[in-house]
Design a protein around this motif. Structure first.
Motif, PDB file in Angstrom:
ATOM      1  N   GLU A  93      -0.746  -4.536   6.679  1.00  0.00           N
ATOM      2  CA  GLU A  93       0.723  -4.444   6.622  1.00  0.00           C
ATOM      3  C   GLU A  93       1.292  -4.014   7.973  1.00  0.00           C
ATOM      4  O   GLU A  93       2.305  -4.553   8.428  1.00  0.00           O
ATOM      5  CB  GLU A  93       1.138  -3.453   5.520  1.00  0.00           C
ATOM      6  N   ILE A  94       0.610  -3.062   8.612  1.00  0.00           N
ATOM      7  CA  ILE A  94       1.081  -2.610   9.932  1.00  0.00           C
ATOM      8  C   ILE A  94       1.048  -3.794  10.908  1.00  0.00           C
ATOM      9  O   ILE A  94       2.007  -4.057  11.639  1.00  0.00           O
ATOM     10  CB  ILE A  94       0.179  -1.482  10.491  1.00  0.00           C
ATOM     11  N   THR A  96      -7.116   0.502   0.164  1.00  0.00           N
ATOM     12  CA  THR A  96      -5.802   1.000   0.591  1.00  0.00           C
ATOM     13  C   THR A  96      -5.710   1.008   2.118  1.00  0.00           C
ATOM     14  O   THR A  96      -4.706   0.596   2.694  1.00  0.00           O
ATOM     15  CB  THR A  96      -5.564   2.419   0.033  1.00  0.00           C
ATOM     16  N   ARG A  97      -6.794   1.457   2.762  1.00  0.00           N
ATOM     17  CA  ARG A  97      -6.760   1.506   4.233  1.00  0.00           C
ATOM     18  C   ARG A  97      -6.595   0.113   4.822  1.00  0.00           C
ATOM     19  O   ARG A  97      -5.799  -0.100   5.735  1.00  0.00           O
ATOM     20  CB  ARG A  97      -8.058   2.107   4.772  1.00  0.00           C
ATOM     21  N   ARG A 156      -6.133  14.577  14.049  1.00  0.00           N
ATOM     22  CA  ARG A 156      -6.807  13.342  14.456  1.00  0.00           C
ATOM     23  C   ARG A 156      -5.804  12.233  14.779  1.00  0.00           C
ATOM     24  O   ARG A 156      -6.096  11.368  15.596  1.00  0.00           O
ATOM     25  CB  ARG A 156      -7.802  12.894  13.389  1.00  0.00           C
ATOM     26  N   VAL A 157      -4.659  12.222  14.123  1.00  0.00           N
ATOM     27  CA  VAL A 157      -3.659  11.199  14.511  1.00  0.00           C
ATOM     28  C   VAL A 157      -2.706  11.738  15.586  1.00  0.00           C
ATOM     29  O   VAL A 157      -2.039  10.973  16.257  1.00  0.00           O
ATOM     30  CB  VAL A 157      -2.833  10.629  13.320  1.00  0.00           C
ATOM     31  N   ASP A 188      -5.260  12.139  -3.304  1.00  0.00           N
ATOM     32  CA  ASP A 188      -5.532  12.011  -1.878  1.00  0.00           C
ATOM     33  C   ASP A 188      -4.450  12.659  -1.027  1.00  0.00           C
ATOM     34  O   ASP A 188      -3.350  12.954  -1.487  1.00  0.00           O
ATOM     35  CB  ASP A 188      -5.825  10.568  -1.444  1.00  0.00           C
ATOM     36  N   LYS A 190     -10.989   5.480  20.385  1.00  0.00           N
ATOM     37  CA  LYS A 190      -9.630   5.623  19.861  1.00  0.00           C
ATOM     38  C   LYS A 190      -8.668   5.865  21.033  1.00  0.00           C
ATOM     39  O   LYS A 190      -7.610   5.241  21.123  1.00  0.00           O
ATOM     40  CB  LYS A 190      -9.592   6.793  18.881  1.00  0.00           C
ATOM     41  N   GLN A 199     -10.561   3.313  -1.915  1.00  0.00           N
ATOM     42  CA  GLN A 199      -9.983   3.957  -0.722  1.00  0.00           C
ATOM     43  C   GLN A 199      -9.943   2.982   0.441  1.00  0.00           C
ATOM     44  O   GLN A 199      -8.951   2.886   1.149  1.00  0.00           O
ATOM     45  CB  GLN A 199     -10.854   5.162  -0.335  1.00  0.00           C
ATOM     46  N   MET A 233      -6.537   9.108   5.777  1.00  0.00           N
ATOM     47  CA  MET A 233      -6.558   9.650   4.414  1.00  0.00           C
ATOM     48  C   MET A 233      -7.748  10.594   4.313  1.00  0.00           C
ATOM     49  O   MET A 233      -8.693  10.469   5.079  1.00  0.00           O
ATOM     50  CB  MET A 233      -6.737   8.513   3.416  1.00  0.00           C
ATOM     51  N   ASN A 234      -7.695  11.496   3.329  1.00  0.00           N
ATOM     52  CA  ASN A 234      -8.832  12.409   3.176  1.00  0.00           C
ATOM     53  C   ASN A 234     -10.063  11.605   2.750  1.00  0.00           C
ATOM     54  O   ASN A 234      -9.949  10.507   2.218  1.00  0.00           O
ATOM     55  CB  ASN A 234      -8.527  13.483   2.135  1.00  0.00           C
ATOM     56  N   GLU A 235     -11.230  12.164   3.011  1.00  0.00           N
ATOM     57  CA  GLU A 235     -12.457  11.483   2.607  1.00  0.00           C
ATOM     58  C   GLU A 235     -12.589  11.629   1.092  1.00  0.00           C
ATOM     59  O   GLU A 235     -11.655  12.024   0.428  1.00  0.00           O
ATOM     60  CB  GLU A 235     -13.651  12.076   3.359  1.00  0.00           C
ATOM     61  N   LYS A 236     -13.778  11.348   0.605  1.00  0.00           N
ATOM     62  CA  LYS A 236     -13.902  11.225  -0.852  1.00  0.00           C
ATOM     63  C   LYS A 236     -13.578  12.492  -1.643  1.00  0.00           C
ATOM     64  O   LYS A 236     -13.110  12.423  -2.751  1.00  0.00           O
ATOM     65  CB  LYS A 236     -15.311  10.740  -1.182  1.00  0.00           C
ATOM     66  N   SER A 285       0.831  -1.212   0.000  1.00  0.00           N
ATOM     67  CA  SER A 285       0.000   0.000   0.000  1.00  0.00           C
ATOM     68  C   SER A 285       0.863   1.259   0.000  1.00  0.00           C
ATOM     69  O   SER A 285       2.011   1.248   0.452  1.00  0.00           O
ATOM     70  CB  SER A 285      -0.906   0.009   1.222  1.00  0.00           C
ATOM     71  N   GLU A 286       0.280   2.352  -0.485  1.00  0.00           N
ATOM     72  CA  GLU A 286       1.043   3.608  -0.536  1.00  0.00           C
ATOM     73  C   GLU A 286       1.330   4.153   0.861  1.00  0.00           C
ATOM     74  O   GLU A 286       2.283   4.897   1.045  1.00  0.00           O
ATOM     75  CB  GLU A 286       0.356   4.660  -1.407  1.00  0.00           C
ATOM     76  N   ILE A 287       0.517   3.790   1.830  1.00  0.00           N
ATOM     77  CA  ILE A 287       0.777   4.248   3.201  1.00  0.00           C
ATOM     78  C   ILE A 287       2.131   3.696   3.659  1.00  0.00           C
ATOM     79  O   ILE A 287       3.023   4.433   4.087  1.00  0.00           O
ATOM     80  CB  ILE A 287      -0.336   3.766   4.165  1.00  0.00           C
ATOM     81  N   SER A 288       2.271   2.364   3.534  1.00  0.00           N
ATOM     82  CA  SER A 288       3.530   1.736   3.971  1.00  0.00           C
ATOM     83  C   SER A 288       4.703   2.261   3.154  1.00  0.00           C
ATOM     84  O   SER A 288       5.782   2.523   3.693  1.00  0.00           O
ATOM     85  CB  SER A 288       3.447   0.214   3.828  1.00  0.00           C
ATOM     86  N   GLN A 328      -0.145   4.871  12.924  1.00  0.00           N
ATOM     87  CA  GLN A 328      -1.524   5.236  12.588  1.00  0.00           C
ATOM     88  C   GLN A 328      -1.509   6.028  11.293  1.00  0.00           C
ATOM     89  O   GLN A 328      -0.506   6.665  10.971  1.00  0.00           O
ATOM     90  CB  GLN A 328      -2.096   6.141  13.667  1.00  0.00           C
ATOM     91  N   PHE A 329      -2.620   6.013  10.605  1.00  0.00           N
ATOM     92  CA  PHE A 329      -2.683   6.839   9.399  1.00  0.00           C
ATOM     93  C   PHE A 329      -4.113   7.265   9.125  1.00  0.00           C
ATOM     94  O   PHE A 329      -5.052   6.641   9.608  1.00  0.00           O
ATOM     95  CB  PHE A 329      -2.150   6.057   8.189  1.00  0.00           C
ATOM     96  N   GLN A 365      -5.501  -2.674   3.365  1.00  0.00           N
ATOM     97  CA  GLN A 365      -4.196  -3.274   3.046  1.00  0.00           C
ATOM     98  C   GLN A 365      -3.105  -2.671   3.941  1.00  0.00           C
ATOM     99  O   GLN A 365      -2.270  -3.403   4.488  1.00  0.00           O
ATOM    100  CB  GLN A 365      -3.849  -3.058   1.565  1.00  0.00           C
ATOM    101  N   SER A 366      -3.151  -1.345   4.126  1.00  0.00           N
ATOM    102  CA  SER A 366      -2.133  -0.698   4.964  1.00  0.00           C
ATOM    103  C   SER A 366      -2.225  -1.215   6.396  1.00  0.00           C
ATOM    104  O   SER A 366      -1.202  -1.487   7.035  1.00  0.00           O
ATOM    105  CB  SER A 366      -2.326   0.818   4.997  1.00  0.00           C
TER     106      SER A 366
END
Ligand code: SF4
Lengths: 264, 385
Positions: free
Chosen positions: B370-371, B363-364, A203-204, A104, B336, B360, A121-124, A78-81, A118-119, B366-367
């Protein structure tokens, strides 16, 4: 030994080739994303730059929005990792990564070892992303590259909302009609992106070093607006657009190593 | 193995063709189906009338008519239900029963525009005083009376008592299933697990119990295999559409437990058996806990999730927040903070029944996987030192 990372975004494709999991020997970005010839071109150009052929590549990983469509590799991360890994490799002290890409915006909180904790992403909506800036640059008839310089000339940033790209676009048109100065409108647009991203970051949570990657990091106006919102300096990775592809190449190196360890 | 697969396919067939099931039930028994809105609708009452209680949890649909009845910020599930209602999808039901635990549901009785009788009721909000049982009992009594009129039948205490017993047994069997599915992620994938849970809304519970018992028997005998993927607990109102569960499956994520309103929350507490079956049902409501829709100053939902993570050896929690569901959204910030304090990984995703693309979410998820994998690898390498 070479590994390849390919980052296929919505608006651009990037490729990085890494020697021995450490030293980048090539990095290319093409302004054509998933579904186009962009990924192939980026890889070909990176191979040319490194004077290599595909058979010299020991392992490769794809990331980004188009990662599952990549024919050059069957491994996706994933792009996050990948962004976190790419940034951490270059700026090991970073604990919050802000990545603003084509469609995004992500904020990634890293732990003390630099691993993703933690991560978000923006909403839609595209508000707060590269696409948002593109729309605005078209309306203002000012190229993306010039926007940073205009930002510096602003004395009174205009108010531009941060929730919806379409609303913000009509606000910018109204500002133009009302005769507002372009530098002020641009500073307002940058602030709108910063507010959106700052909302995600809060938020994070953040306390330590903040780093930024993604193509938008090259726009100094956005960086300054973000620094003002977050109240902290932001470090930019050397080639911010390539951070995801670099992370992918690092993951490819891991894959190569574990394969060799297990003899598989 | 193939017997397990056959049974799982059977549940899937039921869960994916509710219209056909309702038609068949009517043809076979001459009785109809009663729609039960989420959540905690006392299904035992229509069941005792010989009806088929069916769960109404919306579905994937495009909103064309719903905007005439609901504002755009009403939750995604009620938008779907309203759309389907206005399209006439529920016209063959004998009646619908609507509970009122949140602001959106409270208004749903007024939004009912079809001929099918709509029976709205409210649970007591305070569940700690005796008057709460009296109040809830009276509400249930009113459901009974209105249902008797709609079905042109009488519903005796004995019949409700029998239904209470059937539902208690079903709850027990479903709890067992949740535990067994957690021990066999190689045999029961996240979609299978969901289909077993969901099919319960379209079968008479005594029949569902028979099938689930058979499945449980087979799972109990099956050899346990080590699971290479990650294990998670899911929480929220519901986890659909199936395309999201597909992403879990692709990423080798096993759902080893849940706190979903559509799934295990409704099986958490049995109704105490007693001489007055409506009182039993009211007391069951009073003993419910750990849910965003039940006033709970202690927020026992969080500690409950924590113990579930520990019991089932889960790597983290995925909170599936229904789009525009206020009770769930209010729970997120303290949840949280609680999970962070307790070192439990938490991912929030948004559930939207009108969703067109899951990219979207892909991606969340899958990430997140991975974590969790990276953390596990790190723990393993530390253990080796
Ligand atoms: S999803 Fe939330 S807001 Fe919607 S009906 Fe259920 S509890 Fe109410």
């Amino acid at each position: 030994m070479y590994t390849l990372g390919i980052d296929i975004g919505s608006a651009s494709s990037k490729a990085v080739i890494l020697a021995d999991g450490l030293r980048p020997v090539a990095g290319q970005a093409i302004q054509a994303g998933t579904g186009s010839s962009g990924p192939k071109q980026a890889v070909e150009r990176a191979l040319d730059e490194a004077k290599l052929t595909l058979s010299d590549i020991a392992a490769s990983v794809a990331t980004g929005y188009g990662r599952f469509t990549c024919e050059l590799t069957d491994r996706q991360v994933s792009e996050i990792s990948c962004h976190a890994r790419g940034v951490s490799h270059q700026l090991p002290s970073a604990r919050l990564v802000i990545d603003i890409g084509g469609q995004d915006a992500k904020v990634i909180r890293l732990d003390a070892q630099g691993a993703v904790w933690q991560f978000l992403m923006n909403e839609k909506c595209a508000a707060g992303t590269g696409r948002f800036l593109e729309v605005m640059s078209r309306v203002l008839e000012i190229s993306l590259r010039e926007m940073g310089a205009y930002h510096d000339r602003s004395s009174r940033p205009a108010a531009v909302s941060s929730t919806c790209t379409v609303f913000a676009e009509s606000e910018v048109i109204s500002l133009l009609a009302a005769g507002a100065a372009k530098p002020d409108i641009i500073a307002g647009i940058h602030r709108s992106v910063a507010v959106k991203v700052c909302g995600l970051a809060s938020r994070v949570g953040w306390e330590d070093d903040i780093a930024m990657s993604g193509g938008v990091a090259r726009n100094q106006g956005v960086v300054k607006a973000l620094e003002a919102e977050l109240g902290r300096p932001i470090k930019i990775t050397p080639e911010p657009q390539l951070a995801g592809a670099l992370g992918a190449a690092l993951y490819a190196f891991d894959q190569y190593q574990s394969k060799n360890k297990t003899g598989g | 193995m193939s017997q397990i697969r056959e049974l799982l396919d059977c549940f899937k067939k039921v869960a994916t063709c509710p219209g056909k099931i309702v038609r068949e039930y009517r043809e076979k028994t001459g009785k109809g189906a009663v729609g039960c809105f989420p959540v905690y609708t006392p299904e035992e009452i229509p069941h005792a009338a010989g009806m088929l209680p069916v769960g109404m949890w919306g579905g994937e649909t495009t909103l064309r008519l719903a905007p005439s009845a609901l504002p755009s910020f009403a939750c995604s599930i009620m938008q779907s239900i309203t759309e389907l209602q206005l399209q006439g999808v529920y016209d063959s039901l004998v009646a619908v029963i609507v509970s009122s635990p949140c602001d959106t549901l409270k208004a749903m009785g007024q939004k009912w525009r079809r001929q099918v009788p709509c029976i709205q009721f409210a649970h007591s909000r305070n569940t700690k005083i005796d008057a709460a049982a009296d109040y809830t009992r009276r509400e249930y009594q009113s459901i009974r009376a209105r249902l008797e009129a709609a079905c042109a039948t009488t519903i005796s205490d004995e019949a409700i008592q029998t239904s209470v017993r059937i539902y208690n047994e079903h709850r027990q069997v479903m709890r067992e299933f949740s535990g067994l599915a957690a021990s066999h992620p190689d045999l029961v994938n996240p979609i299978d697990r969901h289909m077993v849970m969901k099919s319960a809304f379209f079968m008479r519970k005594e029949n569902h119990t028979v099938l689930v018992k058979a499945l449980n028997g087979l799972l109990a005998k099956a050899a346990k295999k080590p699971w290479e993927g990650v294990k998670i607990i899911v929480s929220g109102i519901m986890l659909e559409p199936v395309s999201v569960l597909e992403v879990f499956k692709q990423n080798q994520i096993a759902v080893v437990g849940d706190d979903l309103a559509q799934e295990s929350r409704q099986y958490r507490v049995d109704a105490p058996e007693g001489a007055d079956p409506l009182d039993s049902l009211a007391r069951q409501w009073l003993s419910m806990y750990g849910c965003s829709l039940i006033p709970d100053p202690e927020k026992s939902r969080f500690s409950l999730l924590r113990s579930l993570v520990e019991q089932r050896g889960a790597d983290g929690i995925v909170l599936c927040v229904m789009k525009f569901c206020e009770p769930e959204e209010f729970d997120y910030p303290p949840m949280k903070a609680y999970m962070e304090k307790n070192g439990i990984n938490l991912l929030q995703i948004e559930i939207d029944q009108q969703i067109q693309s899951v990219e979207q979410i892909r991606t969340r998820i899958q990430s997140f996987a991975e974590i969790l994998r990276a953390q596990r690898a790190r723990r393993a390498s530390i253990a080796q030192l």
